[in-house]
Enzyme design. Structure first.
Site, PDB file in Angstrom:
ATOM      1  CB  ALA A   9      -1.014  -0.123   1.318  1.00 33.01           C
ATOM      2  CB  CYS A  10       2.061   3.608  -2.198  1.00 31.14           C
ATOM      3  SG  CYS A  10       0.914   3.815  -3.604  1.00 31.14           S
ATOM      4  CB  THR A  11       1.054   8.083  -0.137  1.00 30.74           C
ATOM      5  OG1 THR A  11       2.007   8.136  -1.188  1.00 30.74           O
ATOM      6  CG2 THR A  11       1.979   8.109   1.366  1.00 30.74           C
ATOM      7  N   GLY A  13      -1.876   5.032  -3.545  1.00 29.40           N
ATOM      8  CA  GLY A  13      -2.722   3.821  -3.799  1.00 29.40           C
ATOM      9  C   GLY A  13      -2.896   3.319  -5.305  1.00 29.40           C
ATOM     10  CB  THR A  17      -0.243   0.011  -4.648  1.00 33.58           C
ATOM     11  OG1 THR A  17      -0.485   1.106  -3.370  1.00 33.58           O
ATOM     12  CG2 THR A  17      -0.813  -1.315  -3.754  1.00 33.58           C
TER      13      THR A  17
END
Length: 113
Positions: A9-11, A13, A17
């Site tokens: 999960a990244c900031t 998304g 990700t």
């Protein structure tokens, strides 16, 4: 061989990700491990981990830049956290660090490698 479950999960998304999931999956498989990895992003949860996959896992890898939902599922498991960009830059080296930590039983419940 380890059984690994992971969450990416990244900031935003979006891009990181999915790139992190792909790199994690490929590098773990290249090293001879079984892996299941879900993503949590702008469109919700994809490839959701099953209770059985989590139960039988040797380690949980969280390639995350943000808080994720469902952390309670990993209670009592060995958990390794890494940010997505670190994983993407050198996934094989990361998996090797996890292998060494597991070998030495150097992972209690949450560890940044």
């Amino acid at each position: 061989m380890m059984k690994i479950v992971g969450v990416a999960a990244c900031t935003a998304g979006i891009a990181h990700t999915y790139i992190a999931r792909e790199k994690l999956m490929k590098s773990a498989q290249l090293r001879g491990h079984q892996i299941h990895c879900e993503t949590q992003g702008t469109i919700g949860v994809e490839h959701e981990l099953t209770a059985e996959e989590i139960k039988t896992a040797d380690v949980v890898i969280l390639a995350i830049d943000v808080a994720i939902t469902g952390m309670e599922r990993f209670k009592g498991k060995k958990v390794v956290k890494v940010d997505t960009s670190t994983l993407i830059k050198n996934p094989i080296a990361f998996i090797q660090k996890v292998e060494k930590a597991i070998e030495k039983e150097d992972i209690s419940h949450e560890k940044n490698v």
